[in-house]
Design a protein around this motif. Structure first.
Motif, mmCIF file in Angstrom:
data_model
loop_
_atom_site.group_PDB
_atom_site.id
_atom_site.type_symbol
_atom_site.label_atom_id
_atom_site.label_comp_id
_atom_site.label_asym_id
_atom_site.label_seq_id
_atom_site.Cartn_x
_atom_site.Cartn_y
_atom_site.Cartn_z
ATOM 1 N N THR A 268 -4.043 -2.532 -8.306
ATOM 2 C CA THR A 268 -4.904 -3.172 -7.259
ATOM 3 C C THR A 268 -3.785 -4.420 -6.786
ATOM 4 O OG1 THR A 268 -7.024 -2.836 -8.538
ATOM 5 C CG2 THR A 268 -6.742 -4.667 -6.998
ATOM 6 N N PRO B 234 -7.373 3.013 -8.809
ATOM 7 C CA PRO B 234 -6.162 3.450 -8.123
ATOM 8 C C PRO B 234 -4.985 3.094 -9.028
ATOM 9 C CG PRO B 234 -7.678 1.820 -7.044
ATOM 10 C CD PRO B 234 -8.077 1.936 -8.395
ATOM 11 N N ASN C 292 1.070 2.719 -3.662
ATOM 12 C CA ASN C 292 -0.079 3.123 -4.418
ATOM 13 C C ASN C 292 -0.573 4.531 -4.359
ATOM 14 O OD1 ASN C 292 -2.016 2.361 -6.170
ATOM 15 N ND2 ASN C 292 -3.029 0.880 -4.892
ATOM 16 N N ALA D 52 -6.606 -2.000 -2.788
ATOM 17 C CA ALA D 52 -5.943 -0.944 -3.348
ATOM 18 C C ALA D 52 -4.995 -0.605 -2.289
ATOM 19 C CB ALA D 52 -6.574 0.028 -3.855
ATOM 20 N N ILE E 55 -4.301 6.114 -4.603
ATOM 21 C CA ILE E 55 -5.801 5.892 -4.781
ATOM 22 C C ILE E 55 -6.621 7.354 -4.964
ATOM 23 C CG2 ILE E 55 -7.589 4.639 -3.669
ATOM 24 C CD1 ILE E 55 -5.115 3.285 -2.178
ATOM 25 N N SER F 270 0.878 -1.411 -0.006
ATOM 26 C CA SER F 270 -0.046 -0.093 0.144
ATOM 27 C C SER F 270 0.896 1.273 0.120
ATOM 28 C CB SER F 270 -0.772 0.180 1.295
ATOM 29 O OG SER F 270 -1.971 -0.903 0.965
#
Length: 148
Positions: free
Chosen positions: A119, A116, A106, A138, A108, A103
């Motif tokens: 995934t 996002p 990422n 996400a 989003i 995470s």
């Protein structure tokens, strides 16, 4: 040990963030520019997984395979090395550690229009290759505005 595989060329974060002003959840290690394709993120994640094993945040006997699927904007992470299905607490700890780690890379958007950056699809498999635990999502984090 972490192994990488990928299919076709991915988007950079710059190409991804072409959207209008909105709010996003941006991972602490997410970046902008050519060095942040899904392939580059997968390499960084593989390094982070190795470091997590050294810190004993992940069991030493597990192996991970990180596969990049840029057309689906997905990072598929398969965790192998379990001789038997572990206790639920162990499975949950492995999944949570990996989900939190991934995470951090990422981005989003919260505008419900843009997807996002990627995934994550994390699957734990037994010695026969059968999945026994998984998480798809996400990420989670603090919301921040995007000003363009």
């Amino acid at each position: 040990m972490a192994r990488l595989s990928w299919h076709r060329k991915g988007l950079t974060v710059d190409e991804f963030l072409h959207t209008k002003d909105s709010a996003i959840v941006r991972g602490a290690k997410a970046g902008d520019g050519p060095g942040y394709t899904l392939e580059a993120i997968a390499v960084r994640i593989s390094h982070d997984i190795t470091e997590a094993r050294k810190r004993e945040d992940l069991p030493a006997y597990t192996r991970t395979v990180v596969t990049v699927l840029p057309w689906q904007r997905m990072l598929h992470i398969r965790v192998e090395g379990f001789d038997t299905v572990p206790a639920r607490a162990t499975s949950r700890a492995v999944i949570t550690t990996l989900f939190d780690l991934v995470s951090t890379y990422n981005i989003i958007p919260l505008d419900s229009v843009e997807l996002p950056l990627f995934t994550q699809h994390i699957v734990l498999v037994d010695s026969f290759g059968q999945p026994f635990a998984a998480i798809v999502g996400a990420g989670a984090g603090e919301v921040e505005p995007v000003m363009q």
